[in-house]
Design a protein around this motif. Structure first.
Motif, mmCIF file in Angstrom:
data_model
loop_
_atom_site.group_PDB
_atom_site.id
_atom_site.type_symbol
_atom_site.label_atom_id
_atom_site.label_comp_id
_atom_site.label_asym_id
_atom_site.label_seq_id
_atom_site.Cartn_x
_atom_site.Cartn_y
_atom_site.Cartn_z
ATOM 1 N N CYS A 86 9.203 21.222 -9.403
ATOM 2 C CA CYS A 86 9.220 21.652 -8.005
ATOM 3 C C CYS A 86 8.997 23.155 -7.899
ATOM 4 C CB CYS A 86 10.561 21.264 -7.388
ATOM 5 S SG CYS A 86 10.832 21.919 -5.745
ATOM 6 N N THR A 87 8.107 23.543 -6.964
ATOM 7 C CA THR A 87 7.846 24.972 -6.772
ATOM 8 C C THR A 87 8.562 25.498 -5.517
ATOM 9 O OG1 THR A 87 5.861 24.471 -5.531
ATOM 10 C CG2 THR A 87 5.589 24.854 -7.895
ATOM 11 N N LEU A 88 9.421 24.656 -4.926
ATOM 12 C CA LEU A 88 10.165 25.008 -3.707
ATOM 13 C C LEU A 88 9.233 25.402 -2.559
ATOM 14 C CD1 LEU A 88 13.006 27.112 -5.403
ATOM 15 C CD2 LEU A 88 13.210 24.763 -4.602
ATOM 16 N N CYS A 89 8.102 24.671 -2.455
ATOM 17 C CA CYS A 89 7.122 25.005 -1.411
ATOM 18 C C CYS A 89 7.604 24.581 -0.025
ATOM 19 C CB CYS A 89 5.773 24.366 -1.715
ATOM 20 S SG CYS A 89 5.745 22.571 -1.506
ATOM 21 N N GLY A 90 8.496 23.588 0.038
ATOM 22 C CA GLY A 90 9.055 23.183 1.331
ATOM 23 C C GLY A 90 8.257 22.124 2.086
ATOM 24 N N SER A 91 7.177 21.615 1.493
ATOM 25 C CA SER A 91 6.372 20.583 2.174
ATOM 26 C C SER A 91 7.217 19.353 2.502
ATOM 27 C CB SER A 91 5.210 20.129 1.295
ATOM 28 O OG SER A 91 4.422 21.217 0.941
ATOM 29 N N CYS A 92 8.087 18.973 1.582
ATOM 30 C CA CYS A 92 8.914 17.774 1.793
ATOM 31 C C CYS A 92 9.832 17.980 2.996
ATOM 32 C CB CYS A 92 9.705 17.441 0.539
ATOM 33 S SG CYS A 92 10.665 18.816 -0.129
ATOM 34 N N GLU A 93 10.431 19.161 3.074
ATOM 35 C CA GLU A 93 11.362 19.431 4.174
ATOM 36 C C GLU A 93 10.656 19.371 5.524
ATOM 37 O OE1 GLU A 93 13.898 22.909 3.889
ATOM 38 O OE2 GLU A 93 13.963 23.066 6.075
ATOM 39 N N ALA A 114 7.518 9.563 2.611
ATOM 40 C CA ALA A 114 6.629 10.643 3.066
ATOM 41 C C ALA A 114 6.756 11.888 2.189
ATOM 42 C CB ALA A 114 6.917 10.987 4.523
ATOM 43 N N CYS A 115 7.967 12.215 1.764
ATOM 44 C CA CYS A 115 8.173 13.425 0.940
ATOM 45 C C CYS A 115 7.399 13.321 -0.366
ATOM 46 C CB CYS A 115 9.662 13.664 0.693
ATOM 47 S SG CYS A 115 10.536 12.260 -0.033
ATOM 48 N N ALA A 116 7.441 12.137 -0.982
ATOM 49 C CA ALA A 116 6.732 11.943 -2.252
ATOM 50 C C ALA A 116 5.224 12.040 -2.033
ATOM 51 C CB ALA A 116 7.102 10.596 -2.855
ATOM 52 N N MET A 117 4.764 11.540 -0.874
ATOM 53 C CA MET A 117 3.326 11.564 -0.580
ATOM 54 C C MET A 117 2.802 12.985 -0.406
ATOM 55 S SD MET A 117 2.905 8.413 2.046
ATOM 56 C CE MET A 117 1.272 8.758 2.642
ATOM 57 N N VAL A 118 3.598 13.840 0.248
ATOM 58 C CA VAL A 118 3.086 15.175 0.563
ATOM 59 C C VAL A 118 3.339 16.202 -0.549
ATOM 60 C CG1 VAL A 118 3.294 14.840 3.051
ATOM 61 C CG2 VAL A 118 5.169 15.929 1.802
ATOM 62 N N CYS A 119 4.161 15.866 -1.517
ATOM 63 C CA CYS A 119 4.496 16.853 -2.549
ATOM 64 C C CYS A 119 3.260 17.241 -3.364
ATOM 65 C CB CYS A 119 5.579 16.305 -3.479
ATOM 66 S SG CYS A 119 5.988 17.475 -4.790
#
Lengths: 107, 299
Positions: free
Chosen positions: B88-95, B122-127
């Motif tokens: 994880c790069t802590l990009c925040g896309s999942c949030e 959805a979180c897994a899809m956008v990561c």
């Protein structure tokens, strides 16, 4: 240091909210300058996840201490992860801030 | 099945049953289960196949009155995101993507609030790092069986689990494709109830003539009107409380199909886990009338 207070109104004269996440406002106080900034809380009406939303709001504003009457389990977990200390408080915000700073100075 | 179902649960298929009647109530403890089980029992005396589906997955209790033999058990699972914190790069896309604020990206780590998660993926899809994996987690069981002529289905939610709506959908996927389906809905007007009422042909709202009963009846009426489900009311323990409930039904043009008095013999049968149509004289007729009215057949 910034202190984020769950607030019933939009100034330091308002009371501390009994609820952390579902409060009407957050009042953010700079402990050095005593500057006070109020913002409406978008998490108040959220049907899910008000706790994490509120913590996100405070974390984005580099708050390091959160004051409120009570805190929920989700918010508590999020605060820990965000590195924000939670301190139970009540009464007028300006008094609660002074109390907190006095206690913090003592320990 | 869990994997596919976790995602497929967003859309409900149409089962093609002849008729689905849901027994619901705003307030709990008004007599939903009594009405649903007795209605199913009376209906099963006819020629069409009848299934009682207990959708009150937090506290299924139709089995207490019907004594079904369970012949099939399906384990239902839910997908739970698991974050590989190293990738994880802590990009925040999942949030940003999560509508339920179940996943939050903090300074050092991504935090998952399991009980807020709806398992949508959805979180897994956008990561962008593909750092989120989905692992199955038990949600509960769907049990199928038979109680005499009544086909039976119920859901039982895993202890500590709070996401009942997903299990309600799973139970409804086991609805019979034809015949008459009688659903015992959970109480209230929240997500599990909406899941139970989705696509039903008609609903029977069970209430009691008390201020609490009336308040919650109004909420249930508002929910069903918004969902476009036709409904009628049964007033249980009609001789307690006051006239405000019946006045409300009159003024709103809501049909009251039956009024059941508060009687010792009914309470005793209930307390012993027996069907009132079997042991309280005169009650069967009320249920036959209810059934005919709900099926649109002149009584």
């Amino acid at each position: 240091m910034k202190i984020g207070v769950s607030a019933m109104g939009d100034s330091c004269d308002a009371d501390v909210s009994p609820q952390f996440a579902r409060c009407p406002y957050f009042v953010i106080v700079d402990s050095e300058t005593r500057e006070c900034e109020a913002l409406g809380n978008t998490a108040q009406e959220a049907s899910h996840g008000a706790g994490p939303m509120a913590v996100r709001e405070l974390a984005d504003r580099s708050v390091s201490v959160a004051l409120a009457g009570k805190i929920g389990p989700n918010a508590e977990q999020a605060l820990v992860a965000a590195g924000i200390e939670f301190v139970q408080a009540e009464g007028k915000i300006s008094d609660a801030i002074e109390d907190y700073l006095r206690n913090a100075a003592r320990t | 099945m869990g994997h596919v179902d976790g995602h497929a649960a967003i859309t409900l298929p149409w089962w093609g049953a002849l008729m689905v009647i849901a027994v619901a109530s705003g307030k709990g403890g008004t007599g939903k289960t009594t009405i649903a089980t007795n209605l199913a029992f009376v209906a099963a005396a006819g020629s069409q196949p009848v299934q009682l589906v207990d959708c009150d997955v937090d506290e299924p209790n139709c089995h207490i009155f019907l004594h079904p033999t369970i012949t099939e058990t399906h384990t239902e699972e839910l997908l739970r995101p698991q974050v590989d914190q190293a990738a994880c790069t802590l990009c925040g896309s999942c949030e940003i993507t999560c509508r339920f604020h179940a996943i939050v990206c903090m300074k050092q780590q991504v935090l998952l609030f399991e009980h807020l998660c709806h398992g949508c993926g959805a979180c897994a899809m956008v990561c962008p790092q593909k750092a989120i994996d989905e692992v199955p987690q038990p949600l509960g069981v769907v049990e199928l069986g038979r109680a005499g002529a009544v086909h039976f289905a119920q859901g039982r939610l895993e202890v500590r689990e709070a996401r009942s709506a997903m299990l309600v959908r799973a139970v409804r996927r086991h609805q019979m494709p034809d015949g008459l389906i009688i659903l015992d809905a959970p109480p209230g007007t929240a997500c599990p109830v909406v899941a139970a009422m989705h696509g039903v042909d008609r609903a029977l709202l069970v209430t009691e003539p008390t201020p609490f009963g009336l308040n919650d009846l109004k909420m249930a009426v508002a929910m069903l009107r918004q969902m476009g489900v036709p409904f009628a009311v049964v007033i249980n323990q009609c001789d307690v409380g006051d006239a405000r409930t019946i006045d409300y039904c009159k003024s709103e043009g809501i049909e009251v199909l039956a009024q059941i008095p508060s009687r010792r013999d009914i309470a005793e049968a209930y307390a012993e886990g027996r069907l009132i149509v079997e042991c309280v004289p005169g009650v069967r007729r009320v249920f036959e009338h209810l059934l005919a009215a709900l099926q649109g057949v002149p009584a």
